[in-house]
Design an enzyme around this catalytic site. Structure first.
Site, mmCIF file in Angstrom:
data_model
loop_
_atom_site.group_PDB
_atom_site.id
_atom_site.type_symbol
_atom_site.label_atom_id
_atom_site.label_comp_id
_atom_site.label_asym_id
_atom_site.label_seq_id
_atom_site.Cartn_x
_atom_site.Cartn_y
_atom_site.Cartn_z
ATOM 1 N N LYS A 113 66.883 20.622 2.323
ATOM 2 C CA LYS A 113 65.929 21.170 1.503
ATOM 3 C C LYS A 113 66.183 22.691 1.386
ATOM 4 O O LYS A 113 65.581 23.483 2.274
ATOM 5 C CB LYS A 113 64.542 20.737 1.968
ATOM 6 C CG LYS A 113 63.327 21.188 1.038
ATOM 7 C CD LYS A 113 62.002 20.812 1.444
ATOM 8 C CE LYS A 113 61.208 20.824 0.389
ATOM 9 N NZ LYS A 113 60.730 22.211 -0.160
ATOM 10 N N TYR A 222 70.631 19.789 -7.051
ATOM 11 C CA TYR A 222 70.356 18.641 -6.019
ATOM 12 C C TYR A 222 69.977 17.456 -7.195
ATOM 13 O O TYR A 222 69.679 16.454 -6.508
ATOM 14 C CB TYR A 222 69.097 18.853 -5.089
ATOM 15 C CG TYR A 222 68.022 19.683 -5.868
ATOM 16 C CD1 TYR A 222 67.153 18.915 -6.899
ATOM 17 C CD2 TYR A 222 67.650 21.029 -5.313
ATOM 18 C CE1 TYR A 222 66.054 19.690 -7.213
ATOM 19 C CE2 TYR A 222 66.596 21.569 -5.857
ATOM 20 C CZ TYR A 222 65.826 21.017 -6.749
ATOM 21 O OH TYR A 222 64.554 21.645 -7.474
ATOM 22 N N LYS A 311 59.914 18.273 6.845
ATOM 23 C CA LYS A 311 59.740 19.599 7.266
ATOM 24 C C LYS A 311 59.984 20.058 8.491
ATOM 25 O O LYS A 311 59.766 19.439 9.668
ATOM 26 C CB LYS A 311 58.189 20.073 6.809
ATOM 27 C CG LYS A 311 57.956 19.729 5.467
ATOM 28 C CD LYS A 311 58.830 20.694 4.545
ATOM 29 C CE LYS A 311 58.357 22.024 4.020
ATOM 30 N NZ LYS A 311 57.448 22.197 3.434
#
Ligand code: IVH
Length: 669
Positions: A113, A222, A311
Site C-alpha cells: 500500500k 495499481y 495497515k
C-alpha cells in the site's frame, strides 16, 4: 538524418530507457548518458518549435504556472479501502469473501500500500491527455502538466491501447529523494516535510509544474479505472502484467496466493521488507484476484468489498523534546541524544532518539520544549526528523554545544572537517563504559547478564578497567560476591556467560573490538577474506582494500587501530585471558567459486542458513535479492516475487532437489 527523424529517434530512445529504468529496473545506460540524449532533444525542439508535441519526454521538466486547477468529475469514482489492523481481521475478511462467493480457495493478489497521493491518468489512443487527483473521490483537480513531470509516468504508452483508458496509481516520493529535498529545505531555513507522503501530495498540487518536476516524484500503478476497451485480463495480477507491458511501473509483478497461510505470508513479507523498500508504505493491499469474482462481490459506498488494506503501525509520531543528553560513544564522539516524552512509534515506546551530531542539531534547529517528529523505521535507531515550528512554545530554549566532556570534564575538541565533537581523554569513564557495552552486546560477544548497570558498578569498584579485564573477573569472584547485593548465583551466572563468550566466531570478535568503521558486515567480510585473527592483524592497506566492501577509509582505520600499541596489547591480553575466537575452516571445495545463489520460498529439505553456509564453504555467495548478477535461484514452495524476478531476468531456477544434486561427491547438507 533530418531533425524530425532525429527527434523521433531520440524520443523513442528516451522512452525505451525510461521503461527499462522505471518498470524493469534494468537500466542500460548511465544517468548522464540519459541526460545527454534528453538535452539533445531539448535543443532540437528549441530550434524547431513546430516539431514540439504534447507527448514529448521533454515535457518532464514542467510547463509555465497556471492560476488554479480545473475540477474534473471522475467517470468512475475513486473509492477508498477498508482497513484490517491484525491477522485476525484479515482472517475475518477472507471468511467474508468465502461466504459471499461460496468458494473456499480464493486467490488473492497482495501488493504494497503505497503511502503517497492517488492519481488518475487518462490516455487516449495511448497518449496521456489528463491527470487528476482523487479529490473527494467523485471529482478531483486536473493536474495534467504536473503529472507529465512525474518520473515513471509514460506520456505515451509503449503500444497504443485503443480508445480512452484510465490508469490509477500512487504518486510517491522515494525515501532517497525525500532526504535530499529535506536537506535542501533545511539549508534554505525552510520547514522540513514531516514525511514523503506530505511532500508527494503537496508536490502533485503545485500550480507551477516546474516545481513539481523539481520535487522528483515517482509513480506506481495499481489498477485501471474507466476503460472504453479493457485490457483483456481476467485477474488483477494479469492487469498489472498488462500495465507493465504498456510501460507503467508496478512495484514488482504481484503473484496470486491461495489459502490463508500463503496470504498472511505474503502480507508479512511486504511488512518485513518495509524498511528496505525505496518508497514508504503504510500497509499491504489484498485484492480478490479474479475480476469476475470482484464484479460478483461488488462495492459498498466506501469502497470495494473485494479488497482490504492491512495497515502497518505508523513509523512516525509527534512528541515533546524534554532535553538533550550529550552521550559519549566508544570512540569518544560526543553526540546529542533527544530526551523525549515517551511516545509509541511503529509499535514500540520511544523516549530517546538520535540527532546524529551537533551539525544535524543546528541544522534542524530543534529547541527544548519543541514538539518534534520522531521516526523509527525497522531496526534503525529512532531519530528526530525536525520540529513543528508552528507549535513552538514561547521561549523555547536554544541548545548549545557543551565545551567539556559531560563524563570527565576534559575540554572537547573538533577536528577539521569532522562533524563530531570528541573527548580526547582515552581514560574517560564514559568511553570505557561504551566500549564495554558494545563488546558484551548480543551481536558481539553476547555476554548475558553483564548489562550497563553492572558494568558501571564494576567500573567504579575498579574490577573492570578495560575489555580484557572482563576475563580476569573470575579471579575476583569472592570480592564480587562480597561487594554486591547480587548474590552468589547471579555472579556465577555472569562468570559462566563470560566463559562461554570465549569461543565466539571470529567475525563477532572483530566487530566487538570496536574498530572505527568496522561494523557487523565489515567484520564478516574481513573474517571471510582473511580467515584468521592473525591475518587480520597483519593485513596491510593493499590487502585490506582488495576485500569486497572495504574502502580506503576503513582500510586505514583498521591498520591504524592494530598499529596502536595500546590496541595491540589489548588483543594480546584478551587472547591471554583465554579468548579464542573460532576461525572458519578452509573452504571444502571451490565448486561454487564466483557463483551467486538466492534461496527463496519455504525450503523443506534443508535450512536456509545451512545452505547459505555451505555455498560460502564452496567459494560461492548467497544474496537476499535477485539481480542480473544472480546465477541460481533455489525456490521452495510458496516462492513469490524473487521467483518472478528470476523468471523475468532469465536466471536459472532450481528446485531443492536439483540444488542438492549440484553438490560435489562427498559433500552433503
Ligand atoms: S487499490 C477502490 N492498491 O490507498 C480503491 N490502492 O485507502 C482501490 N493505495 O486511494 C485502490 N496503494 O490511493 C490500491 N496497491 C494499492 C494501493 C492503493 C495505495 C491507495 C489509493 C487509495 C487508497 C485507499
Amino acid at each position: 538524418m533530418n531533425p524530425s527523424e532525429r527527434i523521433d529517434e531520440l524520443r523513442q530512445a528516451l522512452e525505451r530507457h525510461a521503461y527499462r529504468y522505471y518498470v524493469l529496473d534494468l537500466p542500460e545506460i548511465s544517468d548522464s548518458e540519459y541526460d545527454s540524449l534528453f538535452r539533445e532533444l531539448q535543443d532540437l525542439e528549441e530550434k524547431h518549435p513546430d516539431l514540439k508535441t504534447d507527448d514529448s519526454p521533454t515535457l518532464k521538466v514542467g510547463a509555465p504556472p497556471v492560476s488554479g486547477f480545473e475540477t474534473y468529475r471522475h467517470r468512475l469514482p475513486m473509492l477508498s479501502l477498508d482497513n484490517a489492523f491484525s491477522e485476525d481481521e484479515l482472517r475475518e475478511f477472507d471468511a467474508r469473501i468465502q461466504k459471499l462467493t461460496g468458494l473456499s480457495d480464493i486467490e488473492y493478489s497482495v501488493e504494497p500500500k503505497f503511502d503517497g497521493a492517488s492519481i488518475s491518468l487518462t490516455y487516449q489512443e495511448g497518449k496521456l491527455v489528463r491527470g487528476t487527483t482523487r479529490g473527494d473521490g467523485t471529482a478531483g483537480e486536473v493536474v495534467t502538466d504536473n503529472a507529465r513531470t512525474i518520473q515513471g509516468i509514460p506520456l505515451r504508452m509503449r503500444h497504443a491501447h485503443p480508445g480512452e483508458i484510465e490508469v490509477r496509481g500512487e504518486v510517491v516520493m522515494l525515501k532517497a529523494d525525500f532526504e535530499l529535498v529535506n536537506a535542501a529545505r533545511l539549508a534554505r531555513g525552510e520547514q522540513v516535510f514531516a514525511n514523503p507522503r506530505n511532500a508527494a501530495s503537496g508536490g502533485l498540487r503545485q500550480l507551477d509544474s516546474r516545481l513539481t518536476a523539481q520535487r522528483k516524484l515517482s509513480f506506481f500503478c495499481y489498477g485501471t479505472g474507466f476503460a472504453e476497451q479493457p485490457l483483456g485480463a481476467d485477474t488483477q495480477t494479469a492487469v498489472m502484467d498488462g500495465l507493465r507491458d504498456l510501460g507503467f511501473p508496478t512495484h514488482r509483478r504481484p503473484v496470486g496466493v491461495k489459502g490463508f497461510a500463503a496470504l498472511w505470508a505474503a502480507v508479512s513479507e511486504i511488512r518485513d521488507q518495509r524498511s528496505d523498500l525505496k518508497f514508504g508504505i503504510d500497509g499491504a493491499v489484498v485484492k480478490v484476484n479474479s475480476l469476475a469474482l470482484q464484479a460478483e462481490i461488488g462495492f459498498t459506498v466506501r469502497g470495494p468489498r473485494w479488497a482490504i488494506a492491512v495497515k502497518f503501525p505508523a513509523e512516525q509520531a509527534f512528541t515533546r523534546l524534554n532535553g538533550i543528553i550529550w552521550q559519549v560513544g566508544r570512540t569518544g564522539n560526543v553526540t546529542p541524544v533527544a530526551d523525549l516524552e515517551p511516545v509509541s512509534v511503529g509499535g514500540v515506546t520511544v523516549s530517546r532518539a538520535t540527532l546524529h551530531n551537533s551539525d544535524d542539531l543546528a541544522r534542524k534547529d530543534v529547541r527544548v520544549g519543541d514538539i518534534v517528529i520522531v521516526q523509527r523505521a525497522g531496526d534503525v535507531i529512532p531519530e528526530v526528523v525536525g520540529p513543528q515550528l508552528e507549535k513552538r512554545p514561547e521561549g523555547a530554549e536554544i541548545i548549545t554545544e557543551p565545551m567539556h566532556c559531560p563524563a570527565c570534564e576534559t575540554a572537547l575538541i573538533r577536528r577539521e572537517g569532522v562533524v563530531y565533537l570528541k573527548c580526547p581523554n582515552r581514560a574517560c569513564p564514559a568511553q570505557i563504559q561504551s566500549k564495554l557495552e558494545h563488546f558484551v552486546g548480543r551481536r558481539m560477544m553476547d555476554i548475558d547478564g553483564l548489562g550497563s548497570k553492572l558494568i558501571q558498578r564494576w567500573l567504579e569498584s575498579g574490577h573492570l578497567t578495560d575489555l580484557a579485564s572482563i576475563y580476569r573477573l573470575k579471579d575476583r569472584r569472592a570480592e564480587l560476591v562480597e561487594m554486591d547485593r547480587l548474590g552468589e548465583q547471579s555472579v556465577d551466572n555472569v562468570l559462566a556467560a563470560i566463559e562461554e563468550s570465549k569461543t565466539r566466531p571470529l567475525p563477532r570478535f572483530v566487530f566487538a573490538l570496536g574498530i572505527p568503521e568496522v561494523g557487523e558486515k565489515g567484520a564478516q567480510e574481513l573474517a571471510t577474506a582473511l580467515r584468521t585473527l592473525d591475518a587480520i592483524r597483519r593485513a596491510d592497506y593493499d590487502t585490506l582494500t582488495a576485500i569486497d566492501n572495504v574502502g580506503p577509509r576503513t582500510a586505514s582505520e583498521i591498520t591504524e587501530w592494530f598499529e596502536e600499541p595500546e590496541n595491540a596489547r589489548l588483543v594480546d591480553d584478551l587472547l591471554a585471558g583465554g579468548v579464542s575466537p573460532v576461525e572458519a575452516a578452509a573452504p571444502r571445495s571451490d565448486a561454487f567459486a564466483g557463483k551467486t545463489f538466492v534461496f527463496t520460498g519455504k525450503l523443506e529439505q534443508f535450512a536456509r542458513e545451512a545452505a547459505e553456509a555451505l555455498v560460502a564453504d564452496m567459494g560461492g555467495k548467497s544474496s537476499g535479492s535477485v539481480s542480473k548478477k544472480t546465477d541460481f535461484v533455489v525456490a521452495g514452495p510458496g516462492a513469490g516475487s524473487k521467483l518472478a524476478k528470476a523468471t523475468e531476468l532469465g536466471v536459472t531456477v532450481l528446485t531443492e532437489t536439483e540444488f542438492l544434486a549440484m553438490l560435489p561427491d562427498g559433500i552433503a547438507l
